[in-house]
Design a protein around this motif. Structure first.
Motif, short mmCIF file in Angstrom:
data_model
loop_
_atom_site.label_atom_id
_atom_site.label_comp_id
_atom_site.label_asym_id
_atom_site.label_seq_id
_atom_site.Cartn_x
_atom_site.Cartn_y
_atom_site.Cartn_z
N LEU A 208 -25.27 -29.03 1.43
CA LEU A 208 -26.72 -28.99 1.59
C LEU A 208 -27.34 -27.94 0.67
CD1 LEU A 208 -29.14 -30.14 3.09
CD2 LEU A 208 -28.74 -28.46 4.91
N LEU A 209 -26.71 -26.78 0.55
CA LEU A 209 -27.20 -25.73 -0.35
C LEU A 209 -27.18 -26.20 -1.80
CD1 LEU A 209 -25.36 -22.66 1.22
CD2 LEU A 209 -27.85 -22.97 1.13
N GLN A 210 -26.11 -26.90 -2.17
CA GLN A 210 -26.00 -27.40 -3.53
C GLN A 210 -27.00 -28.53 -3.79
OE1 GLN A 210 -21.55 -27.87 -3.29
NE2 GLN A 210 -21.62 -26.91 -5.30
N LYS A 211 -27.20 -29.39 -2.80
CA LYS A 211 -28.14 -30.49 -2.93
C LYS A 211 -29.55 -29.98 -3.17
CE LYS A 211 -29.85 -34.59 -0.47
NZ LYS A 211 -29.75 -35.39 0.79
N GLN A 212 -29.90 -28.88 -2.51
CA GLN A 212 -31.24 -28.32 -2.64
C GLN A 212 -31.34 -27.31 -3.79
OE1 GLN A 212 -32.70 -26.83 1.13
NE2 GLN A 212 -32.24 -28.73 2.21
N GLY A 213 -30.23 -27.09 -4.49
CA GLY A 213 -30.24 -26.18 -5.63
C GLY A 213 -30.42 -24.72 -5.26
N LEU A 214 -30.05 -24.37 -4.03
CA LEU A 214 -30.28 -23.01 -3.54
C LEU A 214 -29.15 -22.04 -3.87
CD1 LEU A 214 -31.73 -23.85 -0.01
CD2 LEU A 214 -33.00 -23.00 -2.00
N ALA A 215 -27.92 -22.55 -3.96
CA ALA A 215 -26.78 -21.65 -4.16
C ALA A 215 -25.64 -22.37 -4.87
CB ALA A 215 -26.31 -21.12 -2.81
N LYS A 216 -24.75 -21.56 -5.44
CA LYS A 216 -23.59 -22.08 -6.15
C LYS A 216 -22.32 -21.43 -5.59
CE LYS A 216 -26.05 -22.89 -10.51
NZ LYS A 216 -26.07 -22.61 -11.97
N PRO A 217 -21.18 -22.15 -5.61
CA PRO A 217 -19.92 -21.57 -5.11
C PRO A 217 -19.45 -20.41 -5.99
CG PRO A 217 -19.79 -23.97 -5.25
CD PRO A 217 -21.03 -23.56 -5.99
N LEU A 218 -19.02 -19.35 -5.34
CA LEU A 218 -18.47 -18.19 -6.05
C LEU A 218 -16.97 -18.08 -5.78
CD1 LEU A 218 -19.05 -15.60 -7.74
CD2 LEU A 218 -19.37 -14.40 -5.57
N ILE A 219 -16.58 -18.16 -4.52
CA ILE A 219 -15.17 -18.12 -4.12
C ILE A 219 -14.92 -19.27 -3.16
CG2 ILE A 219 -13.37 -16.80 -2.95
CD1 ILE A 219 -14.82 -14.29 -3.84
N ASP A 220 -14.00 -20.14 -3.52
CA ASP A 220 -13.77 -21.37 -2.77
C ASP A 220 -12.43 -21.31 -2.03
OD1 ASP A 220 -13.46 -23.97 -1.84
OD2 ASP A 220 -14.36 -24.87 -3.62
#
Length: 349
Positions: A208-220
């Motif tokens: 959801l965060l990625q879909k809305q362009g709000l955040a990107k993964p840093l540590i997966d």
């Protein structure tokens, strides 16, 4: 059953003078599991976020009818932060918790005896997300200094993992601030309103965060490999745990629940992400959409334990992580053999 408020639980344990037995932490405080008129045994299980994919086996077992098949009336309740679910169980409000295994180690250090009886995840399924506008400047946990970091709750497993990542990357206590923002919509809102600079969350919130362009993964840490790279070993996460007293007084009930979960884990291994998603309530993928929910599940399906057993290096890795920053664990003797058992899973197999 509505979620039990943390403040009420805290007050309950205060009135009981924080007695281990009164709060259900020892062998003497646990009662025999009650049976209903139709012969089913009722077990109240609180989950640290039923809609999260890291806890998916719980609702899947319910919807597949595996609890009923074992004669268990599983009364499921939801609490966004695992630390509050843990508090509910210790206070005697619920019988069991599905949450992260690390709470069992932390609780033993606080002189409360609990035990994991089946492992549902062999990786945390967590991702540290950084706000999109800060992705260029926050490139590793070493850049957490001066930042506000979102966690589900203070004392939660996301808080534990965040503190470890800070410590392991040279960020000392107090240089970053953990902010309790819950999960799902409240986590998204905190990111959107810039209350947090980065934060740890799970699917479907990640998508959801990625879909809305709000955040990107840093540590997966959605895979065993990702968890090993970040944490130095296999990190068993979601599990079913009880007070040791409950396990001792209700071994047959515990066995039936473990039977249901082991059967569910096998079902996951034999079915596609799409088939699994079809068994989930539609509101679990509200906002992100079923296609994105299914894709996320497909990408992280390997985090589910294939058999329910504690990984050989799992408990020791968790102890190492907690010992690096948690003052209640660091420097204290922890008997890992008392924090989990494989015996019920071995009987189920």
């Amino acid at each position: 059953m509505k979620p039990v408020k943390t403040s009420v639980l805290a007050a309950t344990c205060t009135v009981l003078a924080l007695s281990l037995t009164a709060c259900g932490g020892g062998g003497g405080g646990a009662a025999a599991a009650p049976k209903s008129s139709n012969g089913e045994t009722t077990v109240k299980i609180m989950v640290g976020g039923l809609e999260k994919q890291i806890y998916l086996p719980v609702m899947l077992a319910q919807n597949l009818g595996y609890f009923k098949a074992q004669g268990i009336n599983a009364q499921l309740s939801n609490e966004p932060a695992g630390v509050d679910a843990e508090t509910a169980m210790i206070a005697g409000q619920v019988d069991a918790v599905v949450g992260f295994y690390d709470h069992n180690i932390d609780l033993q250090s606080k002189h409360k005896s609990t035990q994991s009886v089946v492992q549902l995840l062999q990786a945390p399924g967590e991702v540290e997300m950084v706000r999109t506008d800060l992705a260029g400047s926050v490139k590793s946990p070493a850049d957490f200094k001066g930042r506000h970091l979102g966690v589900t709750g203070l004392g939660s497993s996301t808080n534990f993992l965040t503190q470890y990542l800070e410590q392991a990357n040279g960020v000392t206590a107090g240089q970053a601030t953990s902010v309790a923002v819950g999960a799902g919509p409240s986590f998204v809102a905190a990111m959107q309103n810039k209350q947090i600079d980065a934060g740890m969350t799970t699917e479907p919130t990640i998508s959801l965060l990625q879909k809305q362009g709000l955040a990107k993964p840093l540590i997966d840490m959605r895979t065993a490999q990702g968890a090993k790279a970040a944490l130095g070993g296999t990190y068993p996460a979601s599990c079913l745990y009880f007070t040791t007293g409950y396990v001792q007084k209700n071994p047959e009930v515990v066995q039936k629940l473990v039977n249901a979960f082991v059967r569910t884990l096998k079902w996951i291994q034999g079915h596609s992400a799409a088939e699994i998603a079809d068994k989930m309530p539609s509101d679990y993928y509200k906002g992100v959409g079923k296609a994105a929910y299914t894709k996320a599940l497909e990408n992280e399906k390997g985090m589910y334990s294939p058999d329910g057993l504690m990984p050989a290096d799992g408990a020791q890795t968790v102890l190492k992580v907690l010992s690096s920053f948690d003052p209640t664990v660091k420097g204290h003797t922890v008997d890992l053999s008392k924090t989990y058992t494989n015996s019920f899973v071995q009987k189920a197999k």
